[in-house]
Enzyme design. Structure first.
Site, mmCIF file in Angstrom:
data_model
loop_
_atom_site.group_PDB
_atom_site.id
_atom_site.type_symbol
_atom_site.label_atom_id
_atom_site.label_comp_id
_atom_site.label_asym_id
_atom_site.label_seq_id
_atom_site.Cartn_x
_atom_site.Cartn_y
_atom_site.Cartn_z
ATOM 1 N N SER A 1 41.621 41.108 53.038
ATOM 2 C CA SER A 1 42.249 41.782 51.899
ATOM 3 C C SER A 1 41.895 43.242 51.688
ATOM 4 O O SER A 1 42.474 43.891 50.833
ATOM 5 C CB SER A 1 41.944 41.020 50.619
ATOM 6 O OG SER A 1 42.803 39.941 50.544
ATOM 7 N N SER B 1 45.255 41.011 49.700
ATOM 8 C CA SER B 1 45.505 40.869 48.288
ATOM 9 C C SER B 1 45.133 42.117 47.484
ATOM 10 O O SER B 1 45.580 42.270 46.364
ATOM 11 C CB SER B 1 44.697 39.690 47.758
ATOM 12 O OG SER B 1 43.304 40.001 47.807
ATOM 13 N N LYS C 1 39.919 46.947 41.807
ATOM 14 C CA LYS C 1 40.745 45.736 41.845
ATOM 15 C C LYS C 1 40.394 44.899 40.622
ATOM 16 O O LYS C 1 39.213 44.819 40.250
ATOM 17 C CB LYS C 1 40.408 45.001 43.145
ATOM 18 C CG LYS C 1 41.172 43.732 43.432
ATOM 19 C CD LYS C 1 40.771 43.239 44.826
ATOM 20 C CE LYS C 1 41.459 41.967 45.240
ATOM 21 N NZ LYS C 1 41.102 41.542 46.602
HETATM 22 N N1 GLN Z 1 45.311 36.665 53.416
HETATM 23 C C1 GLN Z 1 44.056 36.014 53.206
HETATM 24 C C2 GLN Z 1 44.210 34.865 52.258
HETATM 25 O O1 GLN Z 1 45.195 34.821 51.554
HETATM 26 C C3 GLN Z 1 43.048 36.984 52.756
HETATM 27 C C4 GLN Z 1 42.673 36.978 51.325
HETATM 28 C C5 GLN Z 1 41.505 37.851 51.018
HETATM 29 O O2 GLN Z 1 40.898 38.457 51.891
HETATM 30 N N2 GLN Z 1 41.182 37.940 49.728
HETATM 31 O O3 GLN Z 1 43.368 34.023 52.237
#
Ligand code: GLN
Length: 485
Positions: free
Chosen positions: A166, A142, A67
């Site tokens: 994520s 994400s 990532k």
């Molecule tokens: N959907 C969550 C957020 O937007 C998770 C993000 C993450 O785990 N990086 O905060």
């Protein structure tokens, strides 16, 4: 050889047995990226320079993608933000160093929601990646593209980060294995921060055993990360031979059967419970009393930390700057307004608000106290059982742009995952079922189930889900996305 059909462990074994060279494996995946990436649009950067690694190393030169928040020395790392489009870090993340030393071929950077904030991949400032099962749908977020590229066989494994969901949610929506260890076991050093008390580096793989393999390399104390834990992270290899779940006590929290959950997710849980019973697990109903506060606490603590972490990107200390001199205040305002995407701006505002004097006690402090109660709920639960299982997400992958104008709906989809993040526990999501989409296209979409263990009990989490994975293997591996061939 079609390496897309093999796990990481199998590819390494082929290389070590000298049946195939590292270069053949490398070329195969480069070709596959060339073929599929124009449709899926997953990569921010593809490294096309092959470098031979020591064949006796643990990973024997197998290519892994990361990532685009994992810094690699002198390799552009953008967090999929316009703010950092040209950022070239002078250091590598500890986990990258460890994987390199273990013989990984570092192969490139994967797109994400800007600074890891999102649910769907639609918050990337650079590109919109698609779900390989249906390219009109989101791959989750994400770490969306880490999941999409493993699920489409473009790469054998990828790294992601998990702050609230994520890794687990995109893994579930793309039908692969997503693993987030206990907070503090995988170092955060030179991994771009979103919310520091929640961020956890982890992996996307095709099998649970591959997740265990990478965890063995990445984890362990790092003096450079002040939140790194000094615990033994070795996994006993005999767990991979287990075939039943005798003596394992599993809790299924009744709070998870909420109204908003889709019918197929509900039936997935029910089917899996029957399967676990067949494997001799003992299933117990439980209750986690502070469930109703999970989301509220997450959406106070997380933006507070986001606003602090992102304050360094102002175009002066880090990040893109406008050329025109407007005076310092106007310049900073303009840089941040122009180069951050709207979700980042929303969270910076929310976070600054809950931390501001006058509101700090009412919001941030209260949320931090409730977070302790949530942790206690889990501590109490684990006095009675070994692991907890829950659906990974309340729905399957939705259509691109379907929810983008309704942030609250998006926020709600984190319902099943933020609790374990707040309590800093290890989670593993595996695909257990495929549901047909409700529209006329009737596409088969993967559904994931996650297992949650006590702090530092990665071994139990791997063991239990490996047994379930093996019992479902023929069904799961018989399903492939349309673009697979
Ligand atoms: N959907 C969550 C957020 O937007 C998770 C993000 C993450 O785990 N990086 O905060």
């Amino acid at each position: 050889m079609e390496f897309k059909n093999l796990s990481l462990k199998e590819i390494i074994a082929w290389i070590k047995a000298k049946k195939f060279s590292q270069k053949e494996v490398w070329d195969y995946f480069q070709e596959r990226i060339k073929k599929l990436d124009p449709t899926l649009d997953a990569f921010n950067l593809v490294n096309s320079n092959f470098v031979e690694k020591d064949i006796n190393s643990t990973l024997a030169g197998v290519p892994i993608w990361v990532k685009d928040v994992f810094c690699e020395k002198w390799v552009t790392t953008t967090a999929s933000s316009r703010m950092l489009e040209n950022f070239v870090p002078p250091y590598s993340a500890t986990v990258i160093d460890r994987l390199n030393k273990a013989g990984m071929s570092s192969a490139g950077k994967l797109n994400l929601d800007e600074f890891a904030m999102g649910w769907s991949g639609e918050n990337s400032a650079l590109r919109i990646t698609k779900n390989p099962w249906d390219i009109t749908r989101i791959p989750g977020g994400s770490s969306s593209w880490s999941a999409s590229s493993v699920a489409s066989g473009m790469i054998p494994a990828a790294l992601g980060t998990d702050t609230g969901w994520s890794i687990r949610q995109p893994a579930s929506m793309c039908g692969i294995v997503g693993f987030k260890p206990t907070y503090g076991l995988n170092s955060r050093w030179w991994v771009m921060a979103m919310a520091s008390s929640l961020d956890t580096p982890g992996t996307f793989t095709k099998t649970v055993e591959d997740a265990g393999l990478l965890f063995g390399i990445m984890s362990g104390f790092d003096p450079l990360d002040s939140t790194s834990e000094k615990v033994d992270t070795k996994i006993d290899p005999s767990i991979w031979n287990k075939t039943d779940l005798k003596w394992v006590k599993i809790w299924v929290p009744k709070e998870y059967f909420i109204d908003g959950i889709e019918a197929w997710v509900k039936s997935e849980i029910e089917k899996s419970i029957s399967k676990l019973k067949e494997l001799w697990a003992e299933i117990i109903d439980i209750s986690l009393p502070h469930t109703e506060y999970w989301l509220a606490v997450y959406y106070i603590v997380m933006p507070a930390e986001v606003s602090t972490n992102l304050s360094r990107y102002d175009g002066v200390r880090y990040g893109y700057a406008n050329d025109e001199w407007l005076g310092i205040n106007e310049l900073l305002k303009k840089n941040r307004a122009e180069w951050f995407w709207k979700e980042a701006q929303r969270r910076i505002m929310l976070g600054s608000f809950v931390l501001s004097s006058g509101f700090y006690d009412a919001y941030y402090k209260k949320a931090s106290l409730v977070r302790e109660l949530i942790k206690k709920d889990f501590e109490e639960a684990y006095k009675k059982v070994d692991v907890i299982i829950t659906p990974t997400a309340p729905s399957v992958a939705w259509k691109i742009w379907e929810k983008v104008d309704d942030p609250l709906k998006m926020y709600l989809s984190d319902i099943f995952t933020v609790n374990g993040s707040l309590a800093q526990l290890p989670w593993l999501s595996i695909p257990v079922w495929f549901a047909k989409s409700e529209d006329s296209e009737q596409v088969e979409l993967p559904v994931g189930l996650q297992i949650l263990g006590p702090k530092f009990w990665e071994q139990k989490v791997f063991e239990v889900w490996h047994v379930l994975e093996q019992s479902l293997k023929d069904y799961i591996w018989s399903k492939k996305p349309k673009i697979w061939n």
